[in-house]
Design a protein around this motif. Structure first.
Motif, PDB file in Angstrom:
ATOM      1  N   PHE A   1       1.737   7.418  -6.668  1.00  0.00           N
ATOM      2  CA  PHE A   1       0.710   7.894  -7.745  1.00  0.00           C
ATOM      3  C   PHE A   1       0.987   8.923  -6.745  1.00  0.00           C
ATOM      4  CE2 PHE A   1      -2.951  10.678  -6.029  1.00  0.00           C
ATOM      5  CZ  PHE A   1      -4.044  10.396  -7.504  1.00  0.00           C
ATOM      6  N   ILE A   2       1.925   9.309  -5.783  1.00  0.00           N
ATOM      7  CA  ILE A   2       1.759  11.154  -5.659  1.00  0.00           C
ATOM      8  C   ILE A   2       2.861  11.163  -6.601  1.00  0.00           C
ATOM      9  CG2 ILE A   2       3.324  11.868  -3.981  1.00  0.00           C
ATOM     10  CD1 ILE A   2       1.789  10.255  -1.925  1.00  0.00           C
TER      11      ILE A   2
ATOM     12  N   LEU B   1       1.188   4.095  -2.775  1.00  0.00           N
ATOM     13  CA  LEU B   1       0.963   5.455  -2.577  1.00  0.00           C
ATOM     14  C   LEU B   1       2.470   6.686  -2.758  1.00  0.00           C
ATOM     15  CD1 LEU B   1      -1.661   7.652  -1.570  1.00  0.00           C
ATOM     16  CD2 LEU B   1       0.312   7.006   0.855  1.00  0.00           C
ATOM     17  N   LEU B   2       3.311   6.300  -3.118  1.00  0.00           N
ATOM     18  CA  LEU B   2       4.134   6.541  -3.310  1.00  0.00           C
ATOM     19  C   LEU B   2       3.809   6.576  -5.211  1.00  0.00           C
ATOM     20  CD1 LEU B   2       6.937   5.408  -0.957  1.00  0.00           C
ATOM     21  CD2 LEU B   2       5.906   7.512  -0.719  1.00  0.00           C
TER      22      LEU B   2
ATOM     23  N   LEU C   1       0.373  -1.337   0.072  1.00  0.00           N
ATOM     24  CA  LEU C   1      -0.287   0.039   0.344  1.00  0.00           C
ATOM     25  C   LEU C   1       1.160   0.878  -0.443  1.00  0.00           C
ATOM     26  CD1 LEU C   1      -2.544   1.523   0.211  1.00  0.00           C
ATOM     27  CD2 LEU C   1      -2.647   1.143   2.495  1.00  0.00           C
ATOM     28  N   LEU C   2       1.951   1.011   0.657  1.00  0.00           N
ATOM     29  CA  LEU C   2       2.815   2.319   0.744  1.00  0.00           C
ATOM     30  C   LEU C   2       3.493   2.548  -0.641  1.00  0.00           C
ATOM     31  CD1 LEU C   2       4.517   4.573   2.451  1.00  0.00           C
ATOM     32  CD2 LEU C   2       5.908   3.030   2.797  1.00  0.00           C
TER      33      LEU C   2
END
Length: 51
Positions: free
Chosen positions: A23-24, A20-21, A16-17
């Motif tokens: 996507f950012i 998220l990274l 998940l991390l």
């Protein structure tokens, strides 16, 4: 601990991390200063004359 459970715990936390990274990073890349000209140029490629 079996393999499925270990992989599920990994995906629940670090996976998940990582997503998220990613996507950012993709959002920052898409909205970076100066990126509009490159995006507009790429959008016009199919419409260019092939002569």
């Amino acid at each position: 601990m079996d393999t499925y459970t270990a992989l599920r715990h990994f995906a629940d936390s670090w996976g998940l991390l990582a997503m998220l990274l990613f996507f950012i990073g993709a959002a920052l890349f898409a909205f970076r200063p100066g990126g509009r000209k490159a995006a507009d140029d790429a959008a016009q490629i199919p419409l260019r004359d092939e002569d």
